[in-house]
Design a protein around this motif. Sequence first.
Motif, mmCIF file in Angstrom:
data_model
loop_
_atom_site.group_PDB
_atom_site.id
_atom_site.type_symbol
_atom_site.label_atom_id
_atom_site.label_comp_id
_atom_site.label_asym_id
_atom_site.label_seq_id
_atom_site.Cartn_x
_atom_site.Cartn_y
_atom_site.Cartn_z
ATOM 1 N N TYR A 134 12.422 -25.553 37.356
ATOM 2 C CA TYR A 134 11.188 -24.805 37.620
ATOM 3 C C TYR A 134 11.078 -24.452 39.094
ATOM 4 O O TYR A 134 10.788 -23.314 39.456
ATOM 5 C CB TYR A 134 9.986 -25.628 37.169
ATOM 6 N N THR A 138 10.975 -20.568 40.487
ATOM 7 C CA THR A 138 9.832 -20.018 41.212
ATOM 8 C C THR A 138 10.261 -19.376 42.531
ATOM 9 O O THR A 138 9.520 -18.594 43.102
ATOM 10 C CB THR A 138 8.782 -21.101 41.532
ATOM 11 N N GLY A 139 11.449 -19.724 42.997
ATOM 12 C CA GLY A 139 11.954 -19.090 44.221
ATOM 13 C C GLY A 139 12.415 -17.664 43.986
ATOM 14 O O GLY A 139 12.790 -16.983 44.926
ATOM 15 N N ARG A 304 5.233 -16.411 36.416
ATOM 16 C CA ARG A 304 5.025 -17.839 36.689
ATOM 17 C C ARG A 304 4.409 -18.537 35.477
ATOM 18 O O ARG A 304 4.839 -19.611 35.080
ATOM 19 C CB ARG A 304 4.122 -17.993 37.909
ATOM 20 N N LYS A 308 6.005 -21.390 33.102
ATOM 21 C CA LYS A 308 5.364 -22.675 32.816
ATOM 22 C C LYS A 308 5.350 -22.929 31.318
ATOM 23 O O LYS A 308 5.666 -24.018 30.848
ATOM 24 C CB LYS A 308 3.927 -22.667 33.350
#
Lengths: 362, 508, 359
Positions: A134, A138-139, A304, A308
């Motif tokens: 994760y 997210t990067g 994002r 998740k």
Amino acid sequence: MFPLPKEDKMVSPFFVFYLIHAMQVGVGILGFERVIVQSAGYSAWIAILASGASIIGLIWISYRILNKGNNDIVAIHADIMGKWIGGFFSFLFSLYFLSFALVVLRSYVEVIQVWVFPEVSQWIFVLIIIFLAYSYVTGGFRVVTGVSYLGILYGLPLLLVKFYPLQYADYGNLLPIFNASPADLFKASKEMTLNFLGFETLFMFYPFIKDGPKSEKWAYFGVLFSIFIYLLTAFVTFVYFNQEQLKGTIWATLTLWKIVDLIIVERFEYIGISVWFFTILPNICIGLWCASRGMNRLFPVSQRNALKMFCLLLFMISVLLTDRQQIDVLQKVISQIGLYTIYFYLPFLLVLQYIIMKVKKG
Amino acid sequence: MGFFKSKLKRFNRDNKQKKNENSEHELRIDELLHRCKESTDFVSYRYSESSPFYIHYYQTIVEINILHQYVLPYINENESNTLFDLQQAIPIDNTEIIDNVHEIRDKLLTGCIVIEVKGSIQEALVISAVSLEKRPVSMPEVEYSVVGPKEAFVESIDANINLVRKRLPIPDLIVEEVKIGSLTKTRVAVLYIKGVTDKENVNTILQRLKEIHFDQIVDSSFINQIISDNHNSPFPHLIDTERPDRVASVLSEGKITIIVDGSPHALTGPTTLVEFFSAFEDYFLSWHIASIFRLVRLFAVFFSVLSTSLYVAVLTYHYEMIPENLLNPLIASRSGIPFPPILEAIILELTIELLREAGARLPTKIGQTIGIVGGIVIGTAAVQAGLTSNVLLIIVALAALASFTTPVYQMGNTIRLIRFPFLIFAQLWGLLGVTFCFSYILCHLLKMTSLGRPYLAPVYPLRLDDLRDSLFRLPFFMQTKRPMQVRSPVRTRFQPKKHEKPKRDIED
Amino acid sequence: MKSKNFLWCITLPLILTGCIPSPKVLEDIQLVQTIGYDYVNDEEFEGTAGSSNIPPGEQSLPVNEVFSAKGKTSKRIRQEIQAEAARPIVVGRVGLVIFNKELAEHGIEKQIDSLQRNPSIGRKLLLVVSKEKAKDIIDSNYSQSDSVSQYLIDVVEQNIEATIPEINLHRFLVHYYSKDADPFLPLIEKQGKHLKVSGLGIFKEDKLVDTISFGDAFIFKILYEKFRRGQFEVELSGGEDVSLENLSSKPKIRVDKRNGKYIATFKVKVNGRAMEGVDLDLTDKKTIERIEKAVEKEITERAEKMIKRFQEMDTDPLRIGEKARQRSDFNRKEWREQYSQMEIKIEAKVNAVQSGIIE
């Protein structure tokens, strides 16, 4: 409707090499030898070449589709089949990418449980790995590319270790060279193809490549390098194990590491399994990235949040799979789907795209 | 972190309010003088009964000789009584007639003599007569090198810029100055070479500097922390150096330097992770030696970060990995020790940290003694008392030693810090834990940027050209290009001369 | 967002401390270094675990500790042994497994299977067959300062380098699983205060069927693998003793099929330095030739005799069958039928040079 990503989010075409290669070499390489040997004996190396060659063909097809569409699979689907049907297929593709992450993650945790920490429950490792994946995803795509590139760099020294089993090699094992019927070879090739799956993620990250058409040759190199790695691994395994012995060895590469004795470290498999994490991490990251990106393109949901959601899903499914049989079944199902996707759906897509483009123009 | 942010915000708000108050009622000169007179070191007098001039200055920051030799005699001689005439008469070039009271105040506070004429309301002659206490340029202490220049920056910004400009005597070397700090009014200079440096980088830095709202900028490290790309990162974003030669060299590479008044350290950027492991001395040695030293340093970093955690991991979970010959000595040194390996390791690591901290806080001579006494006495005693194993003692000492090979001090601190999460993860999940921790740090590094440029370059994104002066240092004739990292508009540094020697026979 | 990540990273491990593996700290475990298996009856066998305790201190000598128990499975035995041990027993560092000869004759499949299934067991593990009870070998004192286990391992390892063919768990498994070869293991016996390698035990599948002497074991090594640093003694026709040192050899097996009949040929090339010819003029070319001839003859005769014996027992530890399998016209059924009668030739070629520091 489907905007292309910003310039500063893109990576150079050169990295397609790493992305494709990272996706193809995952957890399968730790034990693929047994599967192909069960079908074709020690002539199975031919199967590696054969299925590798077919993958090169499929990459050619993929690039024809992508270069024409000049966007990712979601946009191409929407172009060809319209919003609803296309969207449905894109949704399936997203789930398919997620399933890559699932298989790799669960198989790796299985390896940890069998080889390193049998007494620890799986969910903790699943959780840690998902958490790490994760934070990589997210990067953004650049970071995901970075981890595939660095993962391969870290994994490469493991090839040097192959030198140790070669000391126990019996090169005669490979003889006679052609000792399998074409039917056996075909079966082995089919099984080998499963290890080459993963290049389809190209359909999702293609717009993120600066000058996409230029990356084609790097994609080929990536596949060639995968073929080389698989061949080398198979070669060392074949000369090290007896054929009958190999048929009963689930993780041939791991068993092979047991003989490595590096003066300051014995029993290399513990290091090997740890370093291998850097090879499987990119798989999970790319899988998750592609899946969440697909969701973001299809539905009005931020990447994002999609990520998740998928992480949660991944966690739950991984924890629910408790024993080897279930993992095997999962692997079989996913690979069957993959097989049909690449050998039937991709050519179909190419033809369909060609026809529809013609019709639209005319 | 959030706490810090909110504090910063509040501070900014206070700041703005103050400013508003200031501008609301226009300051008058007599008010200003009145306020200044509250300090005892403020001098204000009329030269003589006949003279129309009033002289004001802070005696602590003014060079009194200038006043005596070049100002007072002319006031005396001069018959005229306008400021303009006086300005003409005084043989000092740095004089100004200013009618802005705020400006007058600033000048007054930075060491100028203000001369006011009787009757004039808002005008004053300002004569620069700064007296600066500064130590002479001395040897570099943090980045010592055996060969090469022995100059180091001092606390004075002018002296520092002097040291740099001396090395780069070109008009393209631009110095842009900003004042930061609502209380300290620190002069911060941004140095770059025009045409070589990417304008975007300069703008990024200038913009970030201007956005700083803080009351005190005492040292360049304040700036380093405030303008960093990620405030939660333990890794420094800009290299701080005390070597003017290093600054000159990175400037010519197309990087930017920030010099802060009152700080003997300049900041350079954009930078990369590997640059932190290159000492400037590398350039003074032949390239083979320098390359090997760089690799040794890199190895030292890995060793320092990983060795104790690997010890803990192997001894706690993976006994199978210990080779036959090491097994018995290890067991012998471990048996009888009351702590598990993790506690043993943490205790020893903390001891080393204590020694280092004590050594750093104490005066040099005592510090050395503490280091030696602590190291030898505590170490031997701990082993003899059976509290720690001597194998671990060796490992910890080596790891500490290795962490000191990092040329940039700030990076050395970071390396010592990130050892501890590794230790904890090693205790939790053995080798796998170490891998997990490593991949988390890798993720952090991959996401990190320095002035918006990737931090892990030239490894990722891979820039083969830049590798010539990062992990290795190849010979100078191969360093023909500036690093991609700085996005210099002029990538070529010089045209390499063709290195073609005619092939001669042995005895020709 | 980022600071949240950071917090997670720190608190996660703390919350989850319940899910960490149970530590096996080096000094808190009983490291088993040798395992012995003895025959009890057809169902049960006796397992012996040799390990050592090392008292604290730099110059401390290891104290031997032996556990043993009887049971039907390795697991059962392990449980019993655990009951009498002060610390958890782990087998990850086992270096030597001793099978009692009687047990080996009844088959060692069970034991081998449990060894290869356990992921913590390495593949460099040495396996041997002992003439005495394995328990007696592990549970006794030798005139060495090292721990008993270490001593036993050293003796076998040293011999593997020079006098007997190299075999460890991996090699054994390769032979064991092969359809066309049979395994062999070193044979050890106790001699007073020492342990001695006394030959090879030849298996048919998992059962010991024959043993060969120490001298023949060397001939076996010559036929089996490439090696350097051997030594070989021979008696010349005149009754003089000569030894070949620094011996290196390279075997080659050829299997031909003529008219449906398999014929195997061993081609052995041996190089060595002639030494210790007390009454011989070793500078004389003729003497050297005589030595070469004598060695060739000796090797050929002994090898032929040995192989004949293998054929009679219908066991194939020299992997002739594997070589035959590599032929594309290989037929396993035919091979099995023919093996015990087939013709196996030995062609030894010896090349000796004179050496030594006195002429």
